[in-house]
Design an enzyme around this catalytic site. Sequence first.
Site, mmCIF file in Angstrom:
data_model
loop_
_atom_site.group_PDB
_atom_site.id
_atom_site.type_symbol
_atom_site.label_atom_id
_atom_site.label_comp_id
_atom_site.label_asym_id
_atom_site.label_seq_id
_atom_site.Cartn_x
_atom_site.Cartn_y
_atom_site.Cartn_z
ATOM 1 N N ASP A 10 23.045 75.486 42.073
ATOM 2 C CA ASP A 10 23.265 74.045 41.571
ATOM 3 C C ASP A 10 21.718 73.524 41.477
ATOM 4 O O ASP A 10 21.415 72.780 41.981
ATOM 5 C CB ASP A 10 24.001 73.230 42.399
ATOM 6 C CG ASP A 10 23.607 73.040 43.682
ATOM 7 O OD1 ASP A 10 22.877 73.864 44.452
ATOM 8 O OD2 ASP A 10 23.659 71.978 44.474
ATOM 9 N N ASP A 15 17.195 75.776 44.887
ATOM 10 C CA ASP A 15 17.612 76.942 44.352
ATOM 11 C C ASP A 15 16.785 77.676 43.285
ATOM 12 O O ASP A 15 16.898 78.813 43.129
ATOM 13 C CB ASP A 15 18.744 76.370 43.336
ATOM 14 C CG ASP A 15 19.828 75.629 43.986
ATOM 15 O OD1 ASP A 15 21.010 75.922 44.101
ATOM 16 O OD2 ASP A 15 19.679 74.551 44.595
ATOM 17 N N HIS A 238 15.859 75.718 52.036
ATOM 18 C CA HIS A 238 17.217 76.065 52.543
ATOM 19 C C HIS A 238 17.589 77.257 51.798
ATOM 20 O O HIS A 238 17.989 78.222 52.492
ATOM 21 C CB HIS A 238 18.102 74.828 52.102
ATOM 22 C CG HIS A 238 17.858 73.589 52.799
ATOM 23 N ND1 HIS A 238 17.827 73.396 54.302
ATOM 24 C CD2 HIS A 238 17.215 72.463 52.386
ATOM 25 C CE1 HIS A 238 17.521 72.052 54.404
ATOM 26 N NE2 HIS A 238 16.944 71.574 53.454
ATOM 27 N N ASP A 239 17.736 77.145 50.320
ATOM 28 C CA ASP A 239 18.607 78.222 49.797
ATOM 29 C C ASP A 239 17.945 79.778 49.709
ATOM 30 O O ASP A 239 18.443 80.646 49.576
ATOM 31 C CB ASP A 239 18.783 77.829 48.166
ATOM 32 C CG ASP A 239 19.645 76.873 48.255
ATOM 33 O OD1 ASP A 239 20.402 76.400 49.016
ATOM 34 O OD2 ASP A 239 19.430 76.032 47.110
#
Length: 322
Positions: A10, A15, A238-239
């Site tokens: 997303d 991302d 994070h991703d």
Amino acid sequence: MPKKVVIDCDPGVDDALAILLAIFSKELDVLGITTVNGNVGIDLTTENALKIVEKAGSSIPVYRGMKKPLKKPLYSSGDVHGQNGLGGITVPKSKQNVEPISATDYLIQTGRASEGEITLITLGPLTNIAVAIQKDPEAMSNYKEIISMGGGVGVGNITPVAEFNYWVDPEAAKIVFNFDLPITMLGLNATHQTVLTPNDFHFMRLVDSELGEFLAQIHTTCINAYWEFDQLMGCVPHDSLAVAVAADPSLVETVYCNVEIATDGLTRGQSVADVINAWEEKRKNSHVGITVDSERFRDFIFLTLFSDHKDEYDTYKRFLGN
């Protein structure tokens, strides 16, 4: 031979970094990218995925996914990712078109053709995966595993106990965790063990004026948000951890345990991970990330994106005292 992966995402600033890492990684072969509503709406996440693929000099196919959660109202996080999902900076419209079939149909089609060798990397809400499981569980069972950035052990970022991706669509997360497919859950307790600082992005600018400048610009809003909300000078990628673990599982120590997703009340969206094995009778359904080799993870980021600049990176590490 590189590991075959499909990325469900997303985009979203983190991302964007993760997709670039996956495309540039010699350990991974990205077969396709599916988009879902999450950090921003589905139109933006899809266009952003196309832009990132183009930025990487690739033509990996992109498939548009679900535009809303299974039950919850739409929600986005423009305060962290910018209103366009890429830090608010202007990026020219991609010349590549989205594929004609939907993300869920692509996931099912790819699952049918798989012989247990394809990994799903999920970087956003799990709506697409859940819908595909409901439509064709046999096809989805052919995937090798799911590596999911989401959840957390005893920590949240959208409520005191719930992480954003699973909170956006907890019903979908519950379907996925109840499905009989190996899952590695990389939650906030793991991702928070690494930070990219303004110095890191300045280094990226110095060694690669085009890609480094792009990454520095899109992360500015994110860095500002982390300082405002957490007094953290930098941002958490994070991703990228999910992509890194797909490439090298040894980067994270995990505990194999039961994970339940709360869908009601005060704890809605929480991933309850039984890392102490209190529920011995419940099925163990997830390898939950606990400890990250943060230095090797940072090495993976820099040496994957800027592989021609290893000497400069070694110098930069010495400057940092590493």
